[in-house]
Design a protein around this motif. Structure first.
Motif, mmCIF file in Angstrom:
data_model
loop_
_atom_site.group_PDB
_atom_site.id
_atom_site.type_symbol
_atom_site.label_atom_id
_atom_site.label_comp_id
_atom_site.label_asym_id
_atom_site.label_seq_id
_atom_site.Cartn_x
_atom_site.Cartn_y
_atom_site.Cartn_z
ATOM 1 N N VAL A 556 1.073 -0.874 0.122
ATOM 2 C CA VAL A 556 -0.030 -0.130 0.018
ATOM 3 C C VAL A 556 1.035 1.327 -0.103
ATOM 4 O O VAL A 556 1.665 1.553 0.879
ATOM 5 N N ALA A 557 0.557 2.110 -1.085
ATOM 6 C CA ALA A 557 1.583 3.295 -1.270
ATOM 7 C C ALA A 557 1.325 4.306 -0.129
ATOM 8 O O ALA A 557 0.157 4.281 0.675
ATOM 9 N N GLU A 558 2.117 5.260 0.211
ATOM 10 C CA GLU A 558 1.806 6.402 0.958
ATOM 11 C C GLU A 558 0.750 7.204 0.408
ATOM 12 O O GLU A 558 0.593 7.640 -0.818
ATOM 13 N N PRO A 559 -0.021 7.670 1.477
ATOM 14 C CA PRO A 559 -1.581 8.394 1.034
ATOM 15 C C PRO A 559 -0.843 9.881 0.072
ATOM 16 O O PRO A 559 -1.850 10.172 -0.491
ATOM 17 N N SER A 560 0.162 10.277 0.484
ATOM 18 C CA SER A 560 0.428 11.697 -0.170
ATOM 19 C C SER A 560 1.067 11.415 -1.433
ATOM 20 O O SER A 560 1.272 12.498 -1.897
ATOM 21 N N ARG A 561 1.412 10.353 -1.851
ATOM 22 C CA ARG A 561 2.008 10.169 -3.261
ATOM 23 C C ARG A 561 1.176 9.660 -4.041
ATOM 24 O O ARG A 561 0.070 8.915 -3.756
ATOM 25 N N LYS A 562 1.143 9.968 -5.564
ATOM 26 C CA LYS A 562 0.288 9.585 -6.542
ATOM 27 C C LYS A 562 0.936 9.009 -7.640
ATOM 28 O O LYS A 562 2.119 9.266 -7.980
ATOM 29 N N TYR A 563 0.633 7.736 -8.215
ATOM 30 C CA TYR A 563 1.307 6.943 -9.157
ATOM 31 C C TYR A 563 0.299 6.655 -10.174
ATOM 32 O O TYR A 563 -0.839 6.260 -10.133
ATOM 33 N N SER A 564 1.148 6.311 -11.423
ATOM 34 C CA SER A 564 0.359 6.071 -12.851
ATOM 35 C C SER A 564 -0.109 4.516 -12.551
ATOM 36 O O SER A 564 0.446 3.784 -11.692
ATOM 37 N N GLN A 565 -1.161 4.239 -13.337
ATOM 38 C CA GLN A 565 -1.640 2.786 -13.455
ATOM 39 C C GLN A 565 -0.529 1.788 -13.845
ATOM 40 O O GLN A 565 -0.381 0.744 -13.280
ATOM 41 N N LEU A 566 0.427 2.347 -14.948
ATOM 42 C CA LEU A 566 1.496 1.681 -15.173
ATOM 43 C C LEU A 566 2.541 1.398 -13.936
ATOM 44 O O LEU A 566 2.915 0.010 -14.028
ATOM 45 N N MET A 567 2.810 2.183 -13.016
ATOM 46 C CA MET A 567 3.729 2.126 -12.340
ATOM 47 C C MET A 567 2.995 0.943 -11.199
ATOM 48 O O MET A 567 3.962 0.299 -10.776
ATOM 49 N N ILE A 568 1.972 1.180 -10.768
ATOM 50 C CA ILE A 568 1.090 0.162 -9.906
ATOM 51 C C ILE A 568 1.264 -1.167 -10.445
ATOM 52 O O ILE A 568 1.425 -2.181 -9.606
ATOM 53 N N ALA A 569 1.072 -1.479 -11.718
ATOM 54 C CA ALA A 569 1.028 -2.575 -12.439
ATOM 55 C C ALA A 569 2.542 -3.222 -12.194
ATOM 56 O O ALA A 569 2.703 -4.467 -11.800
ATOM 57 N N GLN A 570 3.707 -2.336 -12.540
ATOM 58 C CA GLN A 570 4.723 -2.767 -12.547
ATOM 59 C C GLN A 570 5.154 -3.320 -11.115
ATOM 60 O O GLN A 570 5.913 -4.459 -11.097
#
Length: 653
Positions: A556-570
């Motif tokens: 589970v990523a940090e709440p203050s950061r946003k990531y692209s769907q590609l990054m989540i999948a990687q």
């Protein structure tokens, strides 16, 4: 009421009668005084007795009204005490202040005044304080409760008999099912007649025994199909066992090189048998479209899936690909232009498949366009490479341009998705009735139902693999440009993680065909390279990973950061490479404000089912979803789904 009786209309004639008598008496008095005086005395006597009668009437009326009031009060008390309806008054602390005798009889107590309402009616705890009709079970009886919170009042009426009749009616509703051996040809290929017959006899015996045990009517309709009839009660029992027949048949033939699996479609809730039959067939089609070895149950508007714990079986024949290819070619020839669309937030597989279909359109001699709603990080390098090739890039258009050029005679080809809501421009599908779907995802409840041609094969590694096979039958002398072949091969490489997942013999055959047509593997490696910042970003998510259920990685990523769907999948792909990890889930906030969840597995867990319960979908080994809310809420929902699945049938095979 008294004024009405005192001034009643039928009393007026008496007044007028006395007026007339006095007038007549006066006339008589004028002629003979003694006779008039006598008449006057008689009128006085009559007036006296009339007044006495009126006084007696009023007295008797008052007595009668008093009697009626007493009788009404007495009847009301008897009704409150004797009617088979319970009445309860309670206070703000939910304690009973008063109840009628029926409630005491119902609860088997002399009195429950002062007791907590929830001690006797615990089901009311979860109900909101609003006027509504409820059904509560008290002991062996069922009561209908009418709640009036503003008056803190409850009315209770026994409906046990009606409820039992309603339940009996629901239990007796007809359900129709179709059972199919979904890989009979593949499982029995290479077996001699005797071995094949013995295996079929064992499987048929297992199905027959299952039907008898669950009191189902079973009828064989062909060598690989059975018709089953049952009622709702039997269907509920089957759902509680989660259709153990699937596992039993698979285990029965596990010694074979390829075990035999079943697909089942069951429907209930419709009034007409013809409609039930159609729904059951649709359910079977959906089970097959999702990879087989599973059950689809449709009861009214509820759609449930069971099984689907094994990978889809790779088909051993190219006949279907050839038939679909020829049908697609004919549709293209009969259209004025072809509009090609992938899914929103396009990936390498979507772009590669669209380019492959565009090549088929050009070979047929028609005009084709690829609709792309925008460039995202997943395809940025690819689109930069395509932009350098004017011959290919000029066929890419925006959704607005696609809407302007599409006509009723245009052909819309949807690749890498079968959901209308996920295509680059859903409105475009409404401008033409000629729609083709080419996809490798397992079929979900949402589907483009009015498609003219559907080519969905869950066994395929990617949509690029399916399109590559179609191209081979469009024209035998077809030749591809290097960039076109490279884009198709890149789609296969990405979806198979460099031929390590969901890879079959047909996957290598398609890759071999593309290499013969000039696909540049060096260019693919260049397109798939990542920069150092992305690697560090991925590591930031990975360091928050925890292991649950021994073999499941959850990051589970940090709440203050946003990531692209590609990054989540990687990140999900990376976690799958860790020791003892069979499945991975990554949760992070995306730039658009939604919470993205990517799921991966090695095949022992069906992550598609997990994501479907959260509103998403995908493959047995590769799935995802997007949801509203916070990271904490999404994490809790995912953990609850995993806990439910672990309790129902276990997370792993």
């Amino acid at each position: 009421m008294p004024k009405f009786l005192l001034k009643r209309w039928h009393g007026q004639h008496i007044v007028w009668m006395f007026v007339l008598l006095i007038a007549l008496t006066a006339i008589i008095y004028m002629f003979k005084w003694w006779l008039g005086l006598t008449a006057f005395l008689l009128c006085g006597v009559m007036a006296y007795f009339t007044l006495q009668a009126e006084t007696a009437f009023r007295r008797e009326l008052n007595t009668y009204v008093g009697t009626i009031t007493h009788r009404v009060k007495k009847a009301g008390n008897e009704v409150m005490s004797g009617l088979p309806i319970g009445i309860i008054l309670y206070n703000e602390e939910k304690r009973i202040e008063w109840h009628n005798p029926f409630v005491a009889k119902m609860l088997g107590q002399d009195s429950v005044i002062g007791e907590s309402l929830f001690d006797y009616f615990p089901d009311l705890k979860n109900k909101k304080d609003k006027a509504e009709l409820l059904e509560l079970k008290v002991g062996q009886f069922i009561y209908q409760v009418w709640s009036k919170p503003e008056e803190r009042l409850l009315y209770l009426r026994e409906i046990t008999e009606q409820a039992m009749l309603a339940k009996k009616y629901e239990d007796s509703k007809t359900a129709i099912g179709i059972v199919m051996m979904d890989n009979l040809e593949e499982a029995t290929q290479g077996l001699d007649d005797q071995t094949r017959s013995l295996m079929l006899a064992k499987v048929t015996g297992e199905i027959t025994e299952w039907a008898q045990k669950n009191q189902l009517y079973l009828r064989r309709t062909s060598s690989d199909r059975f018709l089953i009839l049952m009622d709702q009660k039997a269907l509920r029992q089957l759902e509680q066992t989660r259709f153990e027949l699937l596992d039993d048949v698979r285990d029965l033939t596990i010694e074979n090189k390829l075990p035999l699996t079943l697909s089942i479609g069951i429907a209930s809730g419709a009034e007409q048998l013809t409609e039930l039959g159609q729904m059951a067939q649709m359910g079977l089609d959906m089970s097959l479209g999702r990879g087989g070895d599973q059950v689809t149950v449709k009861v009214g508007q509820r759609l449930s899936f069971y099984g689907g714990r094994t990978n889809a079986v790779e088909k051993r024949t190219r006949v279907r690909a050839r038939v679909i290819s020829h049908a697609l070619r004919d549709l293209m020839k009969d259209s004025d232009k072809v509009i090609i669309m992938g899914h929103r937030f396009a990936d390498m597989d979507s772009i590669g498949a669209a380019i492959g279909v565009l090549k088929a359109v050009q070979v047929v001699g028609k005009e084709g366009y690829i609709v792309l709603e925008g460039v995202n990080p997943a395809i940025q390098k690819v689109m930069e490479t395509i932009s350098a090739d004017e011959r290919l890039h000029r066929w890419f258009i925006t959704p607005e341009q696609g809407m302007q050029i599409t006509t009723q005679r245009s052909l819309a080809v949807v690749v890498d998705t079968h959901k209308a809501s996920m295509v680059a421009e859903p409105k475009l599908l409404q401008l033409t009735h000629r729609v083709v779907v080419v996809d490798h995802h397992r079929r979900s409840e949402e589907f483009i139902h009015d498609a003219t041609l559907v080519y969905m094969e869950p066994y395929a590694s990617s949509t690029c693999e399916l399109v590559t096979e179609l191209l081979q039958y469009i024209n035998e002398k077809l030749s591809m440009e290097v960039l076109e072949a490279t884009m198709l091969l890149a789609g296969i490489v990405v979806d198979t993680k460099s031929f390590s997942l969901r890879t079959g013999a047909r996957t290598f055959e398609a890759a071999s065909y593309l290499r013969r047509n000039g696909a540049d593997s060096a260019l693919i490696q260049k397109l798939l390279k990542e920069d150092l910042d992305s690697y560090i970003e991925r590591s930031e998510i990975i360091k928050h990973t925890e292991t649950i259920y021994e073999h499941v990685a959850l990051a589970v990523a940090e709440p203050s950061r946003k990531y692209s769907q590609l990054m989540i999948a990687q990140v999900a792909d990376t976690l799958l490479n860790m020791t003892n990890i069979m499945a991975s889930f990554v949760i992070a906030e995306r730039p658009d404000g939604l919470i993205g969840i990517s799921a991966r597995s090695l095949g022992q867990m069906n992550v598609q089912v997990v994501m479907e319960r959260l509103g998403g979908g995908g493959h047995l080994t590769n799935a995802a979803t997007q949801t509203d809310g916070t990271l904490e809420e999404a994490t809790n929902r995912l953990k609850q789904v995993l806990a439910d699945m672990q309790e129902e049938e276990g997370l792993f095979e």
